[in-house]
Design an enzyme around this catalytic site. Structure first.
Site, PDB file in Angstrom:
ATOM      1  N   LYS A 141       0.701  -1.302  -0.195  1.00 15.25           N
ATOM      2  CA  LYS A 141      -0.133  -0.054  -0.015  1.00 15.25           C
ATOM      3  C   LYS A 141       0.930   1.278  -0.007  1.00 15.25           C
ATOM      4  O   LYS A 141       0.598   2.087  -0.584  1.00 15.25           O
ATOM      5  CB  LYS A 141      -0.994  -0.113   1.145  1.00 15.25           C
ATOM      6  CG  LYS A 141      -1.909   1.297   1.335  1.00 15.25           C
ATOM      7  CD  LYS A 141      -2.757   1.104   2.434  1.00 15.25           C
ATOM      8  CE  LYS A 141      -3.627   2.437   2.515  1.00 15.25           C
ATOM      9  NZ  LYS A 141      -4.694   2.262   3.449  1.00 15.25           N
ATOM     10  N   HIS A 288      -4.102 -34.773 -31.251  1.00 14.98           N
ATOM     11  CA  HIS A 288      -5.261 -33.818 -31.215  1.00 14.98           C
ATOM     12  C   HIS A 288      -6.199 -34.269 -30.075  1.00 14.98           C
ATOM     13  O   HIS A 288      -7.468 -34.193 -30.329  1.00 14.98           O
ATOM     14  CB  HIS A 288      -5.797 -33.636 -32.379  1.00 14.98           C
ATOM     15  CG  HIS A 288      -4.940 -33.125 -33.488  1.00 14.98           C
ATOM     16  ND1 HIS A 288      -4.712 -31.729 -33.501  1.00 14.98           N
ATOM     17  CD2 HIS A 288      -4.308 -33.810 -34.648  1.00 14.98           C
ATOM     18  CE1 HIS A 288      -3.877 -31.445 -34.634  1.00 14.98           C
ATOM     19  NE2 HIS A 288      -3.714 -32.993 -35.282  1.00 14.98           N
TER      20      HIS A 288
END
Length: 527
Positions: A141, A288
């Site tokens: 922060k 595939h």
């Protein structure tokens, strides 16, 4: 550069101590005061570095078995105060709080603990880090003044920048580090929430983590492993992310070969999923995402020869999955074929030597993943389901036809059923028992009608079809699928059953002399 900020005091508290001593040595060499906790402080002192305990900043010792050590204004005030606001500077000075310019923190290994076999709920709870995330968030922060280091991978680059700038870091670097820190705490909290949500509802009686219903909130958190050259096609950007478990295809160790592609990873995942179905030595060849050759054997080498025999044309350029250690003789056979990649739990030195001549061949060592749920993205959201792990065995089958399958036919049917589960729907798999081991003969994958899948599987067969058995991933809506399978030469069929026309399908099987087994379970695979 006006955005450079000097690091004069650094707080280091790490669970993973990889590289921290060396990095702390760099900081000390630049005149940075080192503040640390527990095991990290000991590691730094053992290396001869001067370290101040956090307790000297807070005025309190570590408490509650280490649960409380950095949760104090002496720490967070030193991190969070803005150096450009006089009232902030005056407040910390009034309370004797020393500024902290860098926070080096990594967190308790909650995910590794959660992934450990037999972990108990109390162990999970104790491995939830509180102080670490708090410090990371505070430092992130206040990135305008503080550098936050949450990943040991950043040590080398930070070392270079600090040494080049006389102990100072740029705003660009601090901002990059802050974003990484927030990503770290977000992923950490997500892992905790997901793990705890899966615990049994009755916590008081829960000694071991268990499985619960599907979560009310789906949390997906993964860390970038590396970018890929492209996705399914060259115009698509792609990357691979890991879940941090160290298991599965995304975390597999590549031992040799070219960079893995997106399609390689997808095929390897499909390949391994099927290989892990079998207790016997199994070799799967995938093209595939569909298996084109699957076989079991007394050895890996035998299983490979039979898998290749099932469809040698489609195997060219495919990937291979093995559920055993690959030895030298098996590797020597595999090296004769052009394949993209091979994955297995391990490889003998002789196997690796056989593969080394094929420089582009990707060879991966995998740690088998645990059973998990499956996530699929759709537009606007996600689908979540359990893995398809419903067990089917000879004792769970029913036999509705007049002719009952033989013992060998049942073994072949169960083998074909496991393979069919990993073939895109609609799916029909022809298989046979060869010297006591299963072998595919023809695979009909991804057809729009089941009868076409039956015909396509027969068309793909490189081995004789007479005497084979067949598996169908879903029921037959009409007798024509059974007729196509019988015409191909198969003698028995395994299928879920449950069609409104089951009676017609069974009657067709009886007329054709086909034995049939019902599983009561469907195996659709839509992608």
């Amino acid at each position: 550069m006006s955005d450079l900020k000097a690091v004069k005091r650094a707080l280091l508290s790490v669970t993973d101590k990889t590289g921290v001593v060396e990095f702390a040595g760099v900081l000390a060499g630049l005149g940075v005061e080192l503040v640390s906790t527990g095991g990290t402080a000991k590691a730094l002192r053992d290396a001869g570095l001067k370290v101040k305990d956090v307790a000297e900043l807070t005025g309190f010792p570590e408490m509650l078995d280490g649960r409380v050590k950095t949760l104090h204004p002496g720490v967070h005030g030193g991190i969070l105060h803005r150096r450009d606001l006089p009232e902030h500077v005056a407040a910390v000075a009034e309370h004797g709080i020393a500024p902290i310019d860098m926070v080096v923190v990594n967190l308790y290994a909650f995910e590794k603990t959660a992934a450990r076999e037999g972990v108990t709920t109390p162990e999970l709870i104790e491995n939830i880090d509180i102080g670490g995330p708090s410090m990371l968030r505070s430092a992130a922060k206040n990135f305008g003044d503080v550098a936050v280091v949450s990943d040991a991978a950043d040590y080398p680059a930070l070392t270079e920048e600090l040494q080049a700038n006389g102990g100072k870091l740029s705003l660009e670097t601090r901002w990059r580090l802050a974003r990484r820190a927030f990503a770290t705490t977000a992923a950490y909290d997500s892992a905790i929430a997901s793990t705890l949500e899966a615990l049994p509802g009755d916590f008081a009686g829960a000694e071991k983590a268990g499985e619960a219903a599907l979560p009310s909130t789906l949390r997906i958190s993964a860390k970038l492993k590396n970018s890929l050259r492209y996705g399914e096609n060259p115009h698509q950007a792609a990357a691979v992310y890991t879940d941090g478990s160290g298991k599965g295809i995304a975390n597999a160790q590549q031992l040799q070969g070219k960079e893995l592609s997106y399609n390689n990873l997808v095929d390897l995942d499909a390949c391994w999923a099927l290989a892990s179905e079998f207790e016997e030595a199994a070799v799967i060849i995938v093209k595939h995402t569909n298996p084109c050759g699957v076989a079991l054997g007394a050895t890996v080498g035998q299983a490979y020869v039979r898998a290749l025999e099932a469809d040698p044309v489609s195997a060219f350029g495919g990937v291979i999955g093995v559920n055993r250690v690959v030895d030298g003789p098996a590797a020597a056979e595999m090296a004769k074929l052009f394949v993209e990649a091979i994955v297995a739990p391990d490889f003998t030195p002789e196997a690796l030597a056989a593969f080394s001549a094929k420089k582009n061949l990707r060879v991966l060592r995998i740690v088998p993943p645990s059973a998990a749920r499956v996530v699929k993205q759709i537009s606007g959201g996600f689908l979540l389901q359990d893995e398809d792990r419903a067990p089917v065995g000879a004792d769970t089958l029913t036999y509705p036809t007049s002719r009952q399958p033989t013992k060998d036919e049942i073994a072949g049917l169960l083998f074909a059923w496991k393979v069919c589960k990993h073939v895109k729907s609609n799916a029909i798999v022809y298989a046979r028992q060869q010297e006591g081991f299963g072998q595919t003969v023809g695979v009909g994958a991804g057809q729009m009608s089941r009868v076409d899948a039956a015909r396509f599987g027969a068309m793909k067969a490189a081995l004789p079809l007479p005497g084979t058995v067949a598996a169908s991933d879903a029921f037959f809506p009409f007798p024509d699928g059974v007729e196509a399978i019988a015409n191909a030469g198969a003698t028995a069929i395994i299928q879920p059953g449950g069609s409104v026309r089951d009676a017609e399908v069974i009657a067709a099987a009886d007329r054709l002399g086909i034995a049939m087994a019902f599983t009561g379970i469907r195996h659709f695979r839509h992608g």
